[in-house]
Write a protein that holds these residues in place. Sequence first.
Motif, PDB file in Angstrom:
ATOM      1  N   THR A 175       0.850  -1.198   0.000  1.00 31.41           N
ATOM      2  CA  THR A 175       0.000   0.000   0.000  1.00 31.41           C
ATOM      3  C   THR A 175       0.881   1.241   0.000  1.00 31.41           C
ATOM      4  N   TYR A 176       0.403   2.276  -0.694  1.00 23.22           N
ATOM      5  CA  TYR A 176       1.147   3.540  -0.753  1.00 23.22           C
ATOM      6  C   TYR A 176       0.146   4.682  -0.713  1.00 23.22           C
ATOM      7  N   ASN A 177       0.193   5.464   0.374  1.00 23.18           N
ATOM      8  CA  ASN A 177      -0.738   6.574   0.554  1.00 23.18           C
ATOM      9  C   ASN A 177      -0.326   7.737  -0.349  1.00 23.18           C
ATOM     10  N   LEU A 178      -1.198   8.104  -1.270  1.00 22.15           N
ATOM     11  CA  LEU A 178      -0.858   9.149  -2.241  1.00 22.15           C
ATOM     12  C   LEU A 178      -0.875  10.546  -1.640  1.00 22.15           C
ATOM     13  N   THR A 179      -1.445  10.687  -0.450  1.00 28.88           N
ATOM     14  CA  THR A 179      -1.474  11.996   0.212  1.00 28.88           C
ATOM     15  C   THR A 179      -0.262  12.199   1.109  1.00 28.88           C
ATOM     16  N   SER A 180      -0.016  11.236   2.005  1.00 24.01           N
ATOM     17  CA  SER A 180       1.109  11.362   2.935  1.00 24.01           C
ATOM     18  C   SER A 180       2.421  10.889   2.327  1.00 24.01           C
ATOM     19  N   ARG A 181       2.335  10.180   1.155  1.00 26.52           N
ATOM     20  CA  ARG A 181       3.536   9.682   0.472  1.00 26.52           C
ATOM     21  C   ARG A 181       4.382   8.839   1.428  1.00 26.52           C
ATOM     22  N   SER A 182       3.887   7.637   1.729  1.00 24.68           N
ATOM     23  CA  SER A 182       4.569   6.708   2.630  1.00 24.68           C
ATOM     24  C   SER A 182       6.032   6.577   2.245  1.00 24.68           C
ATOM     25  N   SER A 183       6.888   6.380   3.259  1.00 26.68           N
ATOM     26  CA  SER A 183       8.327   6.366   3.016  1.00 26.68           C
ATOM     27  C   SER A 183       8.874   4.986   2.702  1.00 26.68           C
ATOM     28  N   SER A 184       8.279   3.933   3.253  1.00 28.70           N
ATOM     29  CA  SER A 184       8.809   2.588   3.052  1.00 28.70           C
ATOM     30  C   SER A 184       7.708   1.651   2.593  1.00 28.70           C
ATOM     31  N   LEU A 185       7.957   0.955   1.500  1.00 27.75           N
ATOM     32  CA  LEU A 185       6.955   0.031   0.980  1.00 27.75           C
ATOM     33  C   LEU A 185       6.877  -1.244   1.799  1.00 27.75           C
ATOM     34  N   ILE A 186       8.020  -1.756   2.225  1.00 28.66           N
ATOM     35  CA  ILE A 186       8.044  -3.032   2.940  1.00 28.66           C
ATOM     36  C   ILE A 186       7.257  -2.948   4.238  1.00 28.66           C
ATOM     37  N   GLN A 187       7.243  -1.790   4.882  1.00 24.56           N
ATOM     38  CA  GLN A 187       6.482  -1.644   6.122  1.00 24.56           C
ATOM     39  C   GLN A 187       4.979  -1.786   5.890  1.00 24.56           C
ATOM     40  N   SER A 188       4.543  -1.551   4.655  1.00 22.19           N
ATOM     41  CA  SER A 188       3.109  -1.650   4.348  1.00 22.19           C
ATOM     42  C   SER A 188       2.748  -3.000   3.726  1.00 22.19           C
ATOM     43  N   PHE A 189       3.678  -3.943   3.744  1.00 18.52           N
ATOM     44  CA  PHE A 189       3.485  -5.239   3.102  1.00 18.52           C
ATOM     45  C   PHE A 189       2.369  -6.042   3.772  1.00 18.52           C
ATOM     46  N   ILE A 190       1.466  -6.612   2.956  1.00 15.62           N
ATOM     47  CA  ILE A 190       0.369  -7.447   3.445  1.00 15.62           C
ATOM     48  C   ILE A 190       0.367  -8.745   2.643  1.00 15.62           C
ATOM     49  N   LEU A 191       0.374  -9.880   3.343  1.00 14.83           N
ATOM     50  CA  LEU A 191       0.324 -11.166   2.656  1.00 14.83           C
ATOM     51  C   LEU A 191      -1.056 -11.391   2.052  1.00 14.83           C
ATOM     52  N   VAL A 192      -1.097 -12.128   0.959  1.00 10.49           N
ATOM     53  CA  VAL A 192      -2.375 -12.494   0.358  1.00 10.49           C
ATOM     54  C   VAL A 192      -2.923 -13.729   1.074  1.00 10.49           C
ATOM     55  N   PRO A 193      -4.208 -13.997   0.956  1.00 13.13           N
ATOM     56  CA  PRO A 193      -4.818 -15.123   1.693  1.00 13.13           C
ATOM     57  C   PRO A 193      -4.547 -16.479   1.044  1.00 13.13           C
ATOM     58  N   GLY A 194      -3.389 -17.048   1.310  1.00 12.33           N
ATOM     59  CA  GLY A 194      -3.088 -18.386   0.806  1.00 12.33           C
ATOM     60  C   GLY A 194      -2.436 -18.363  -0.559  1.00 12.33           C
ATOM     61  N   PRO A 195      -2.073 -19.541  -1.064  1.00 10.86           N
ATOM     62  CA  PRO A 195      -1.421 -19.619  -2.373  1.00 10.86           C
ATOM     63  C   PRO A 195      -2.391 -19.257  -3.498  1.00 10.86           C
ATOM     64  N   LEU A 196      -1.982 -18.307  -4.340  1.00 10.66           N
ATOM     65  CA  LEU A 196      -2.814 -17.869  -5.453  1.00 10.66           C
ATOM     66  C   LEU A 196      -2.084 -18.110  -6.765  1.00 10.66           C
ATOM     67  N   THR A 197      -2.837 -18.467  -7.799  1.00 12.09           N
ATOM     68  CA  THR A 197      -2.256 -18.566  -9.135  1.00 12.09           C
ATOM     69  C   THR A 197      -2.158 -17.198  -9.775  1.00 12.09           C
ATOM     70  N   CYS A 198      -3.077 -16.306  -9.425  1.00  9.94           N
ATOM     71  CA  CYS A 198      -3.046 -14.918  -9.891  1.00  9.94           C
ATOM     72  C   CYS A 198      -3.968 -14.101  -9.010  1.00  9.94           C
ATOM     73  N   GLY A 199      -3.802 -12.790  -9.034  1.00  8.62           N
ATOM     74  CA  GLY A 199      -4.666 -11.899  -8.281  1.00  8.62           C
ATOM     75  C   GLY A 199      -5.067 -10.710  -9.129  1.00  8.62           C
ATOM     76  N   ARG A 200      -6.318 -10.302  -9.036  1.00  9.93           N
ATOM     77  CA  ARG A 200      -6.834  -9.144  -9.766  1.00  9.93           C
ATOM     78  C   ARG A 200      -7.424  -8.158  -8.761  1.00  9.93           C
ATOM     79  N   LEU A 201      -6.901  -6.922  -8.771  1.00  6.44           N
ATOM     80  CA  LEU A 201      -7.334  -5.897  -7.823  1.00  6.44           C
ATOM     81  C   LEU A 201      -8.342  -4.964  -8.469  1.00  6.44           C
ATOM     82  N   MET A 202      -9.324  -4.523  -7.681  1.00  6.45           N
ATOM     83  CA  MET A 202     -10.330  -3.596  -8.199  1.00  6.45           C
ATOM     84  C   MET A 202     -10.904  -2.743  -7.072  1.00  6.45           C
ATOM     85  N   ASN A 203     -11.418  -1.583  -7.440  1.00  3.83           N
ATOM     86  CA  ASN A 203     -12.028  -0.639  -6.515  1.00  3.83           C
ATOM     87  C   ASN A 203     -13.537  -0.766  -6.622  1.00  3.83           C
ATOM     88  N   LEU A 204     -14.165  -1.259  -5.556  1.00  2.19           N
ATOM     89  CA  LEU A 204     -15.621  -1.347  -5.502  1.00  2.19           C
ATOM     90  C   LEU A 204     -16.103  -0.442  -4.376  1.00  2.19           C
TER      91      LEU A 204
END
Length: 403
Positions: free
Chosen positions: A262-291
Amino acid sequence: MKGEASWISPCFDDLSKDSGDFESFTELKDEGNKETAVVSADLILPDDLLERILAYHPIASIFRAGSVCRRWHEIVSSKRFLWNLSSVLSQKPWYFIFTSSDEPVGYAYDRILRKWYGIELPCIQTPNWFIASSCGLVCFMDNDSRSEFHICNPITILCKKLEEPPGVKFSDYSALSISVDRTLHNYTVSIVKSKQVPGNFFHWDLSIHIYDSETMMWATSLTEVLTGWRGGDESVICDGVLYFLIYSTGGGTPGNRHGLVTYNLTSRSSSLIQSFILVPGPLTCGRLMNLKEKLVMVGGIGKQDRPNIIKGIGIWVLDGRNWVEVVRMPNKFFQGFGELDDVFASSGTDNLIYIQSYGAPALLVFDMNRKLWKWSTKCPVSKKFPLQLFTGFCFEPRLEIDP
């Protein structure tokens, strides 16, 4: 009306018997003329009330309304009517499927009226360009130098070419996203570039570049070197936060091949690794969307012992830093795709998610509110040869938003 030129009626010799679900803009106009005799409300409704009523109709119905009579045509073509459209929270998204590997032509599916419309996209040259959409606007980026950008409204066919972004011109991986302010109609475009450090497969240079439509300028927001991870081609902006997937380059467990940053476009986060989030289990692919400003991921669920083999498809919503499973695709729909590859196309907006196999034009729709799965009506094109691939994307059809 400025949207007319974007509707075409290509001829296909292989139209199936279900091709009655396909319409062109010309057919919409003809249908409107046939309905003139049964319209009586026109005699009693004032213009302002009629404008508000028409503004809540699907886009295709608005085109029909514009063909009923001169008065209705003037109403739906007026600036005041377009202003009323902006107060409508959302048009249900359409899904566009490319029917050629060389030309940017295909069909767009209207979920509300369950119709397919022939459309030729402006600006884009080939279907393998990167594509992102938000609130009526679609952003295209070329797949060669990844430095040519266009913003367009597919309905009005108005386009704008952006300046070339900064950073490396030929990146190994790029992820494109766009976010449109529904009130002000300003927009933000982001591109996440990832390039391998020469001679070191475990180190990857990653940079984030942001375009602001108000200043009409690009800015490089962040540069960082990732170890053991690289960027990919999947990103989205939700509520001012840029989300993108990163992929393991080795050294981790098989179940941790994907991660979310995750990267906050307003505060401009300084470190990407600190915002790292694991996905839920082994995935063959992932598709992100805004709902509705919530991050949703559609993922291919891999087998525990063979994570490259897909066994199902799941949908998750990110709540804070935790994934909440919404649903898993019932087996009858999963098998309805036939031989589904480990990767597939999926995109959505509002409360609808579209899922499409690259190997066939079959399109499945999931309604997040009703928790309902439903196949689209048959796309009026069939597979011509075994290796033919179909790609697509969803967009919100709107008339009032310009690039």
